[in-house]
Design an enzyme around this catalytic site. Sequence first.
Site, mmCIF file in Angstrom:
data_model
loop_
_atom_site.group_PDB
_atom_site.id
_atom_site.type_symbol
_atom_site.label_atom_id
_atom_site.label_comp_id
_atom_site.label_asym_id
_atom_site.label_seq_id
_atom_site.Cartn_x
_atom_site.Cartn_y
_atom_site.Cartn_z
ATOM 1 N N ASP A 1 0.411 -12.535 1.186
ATOM 2 C CA ASP A 1 1.487 -13.327 0.592
ATOM 3 C C ASP A 1 2.378 -12.441 -0.266
ATOM 4 O O ASP A 1 1.929 -11.885 -1.269
ATOM 5 C CB ASP A 1 0.897 -14.462 -0.255
ATOM 6 C CG ASP A 1 1.962 -15.387 -0.822
ATOM 7 O OD1 ASP A 1 3.105 -15.357 -0.315
ATOM 8 O OD2 ASP A 1 1.664 -16.139 -1.755
ATOM 9 N N ASP B 1 10.524 -13.826 2.145
ATOM 10 C CA ASP B 1 9.220 -14.404 1.833
ATOM 11 C C ASP B 1 8.363 -14.565 3.079
ATOM 12 O O ASP B 1 8.771 -15.206 4.049
ATOM 13 C CB ASP B 1 9.414 -15.772 1.159
ATOM 14 C CG ASP B 1 8.114 -16.371 0.652
ATOM 15 O OD1 ASP B 1 7.204 -15.595 0.288
ATOM 16 O OD2 ASP B 1 7.999 -17.604 0.622
#
Length: 454
Positions: free
Chosen positions: A147, A338
């Site tokens: 992440d 992202d």
Amino acid sequence: MASVSHLLLLLLCSYHVMIASAVDVQSYKILATSSQKPQAVCSEPTGTLGLPLSSGATVPLNHRQGPCSPVVSSEKKPTLEELLRRDQLRAGYVQRKFSNNNHRANSGLQSSEATVPTTLGSSLDTLEYVITVELGSPAVKQTMIIDTGSDVSWVHSSSGSPFDPAKSSTYVPLSCGAPACTQLGGEGNGCSKNGQCQYMVMYGDGSNTTGGYGSDKLALTASETVDSFQFGCSQVEEGFRDKTDGLMGLGGDTQSLVSQTAATYGKAFSYCLPPTTSSSGFLTLGAPSGGTSGFATTGMLRSPQARTFYGALLQGISVGGKMVGVAPSVFSAGSVMDSGTIITRLPPTAYKAFSTAFKEGMKQYQSVPARSILDTCFDFSGQDNVTIPSVSLVFDGGAVVDLDANGIIYGSCLAFTATDDDGTTGIIGNVQQRTLEVLYDVGKSVLGFRANAC
């Protein structure tokens, strides 16, 4: 964040036409509809050898719900609507980190003055890609979600979990006064009753993880190891149904894997997200050995108040090889790159013009009602292959990123949606990143994109 002056914005507008003439991509792409459906067999990489251009440490990367994943799960896969609902929560969290005030005077990604929730936005189900590493002595395999929107890494270490810090001869618990402990910050982090460092991560759906914070040997590959990798050992947790072993934080703050290994790999990493759930990509720590040759590059935007995130400045979008008529200033709030958000968010002005242009190139297919947050959808029933207009993103400095066909369509819909307003920070989601080697050279403040890498 780097700022963009009014003069620069005027200059960007003036050469917008010049950028349009520089976009040189094919007008259409062929999308195999089978690639949009789950497959049962893991396929071989189809890109440039499926390898990065870096000389650093490289590990395979897979979609956690596909046949290439080492994670075995008997749970029912979420529907597209459920995935998009979770994705909206994730995007909302990211966007709340940044203010829409003064966006016309700055290049975006400015930190909000409002109180920001400390939760991540949703459960781990919003995160889709995993790597397998080894932790401790003796080494224990750990399949961890990656992440770019998280800094603190952690693994399950409660009863029955593969990793037990008590059984590792190289595990060292950190004291409350250790710099790595004080850097955690946030509610629930700091000292435990026994004087050891404690971490806590809370998620928006109510799930949470708490435990000791320490260090141990991390083996990325057989030859690439990190001797004192700092991470959390989750001992008390609630609400997790996830079958992975933990989370690997690739954010830009001090606790992330990227920051911890900066002395070795130069605070640079890249990854390639595979085109489908049935193919593999890679994660690499380290910059390309030959520099950024072969990459389209643009400047990286950062915010001192939200150091986790990496941003870029879009200037335009092309459809079918032609630039959509949107001024670069529309994108001045910036966009976060992202790995954990699925769908790209664009300013409403840009999205409306982009969607209209895309529909114009899809007249041969019948439009169908919106699916959750996706409102540009088509009927592909009975079609093995569909012809779609090419889509390219144009970044600051003229970097043109041609999207893979699987980076344009998601569940028979255009894989983009609009932000709340033109002043809201945009997001470049993971669908659009597929097949690209996305380079985050944090040390040199550069983002790069290499086509057909996996």
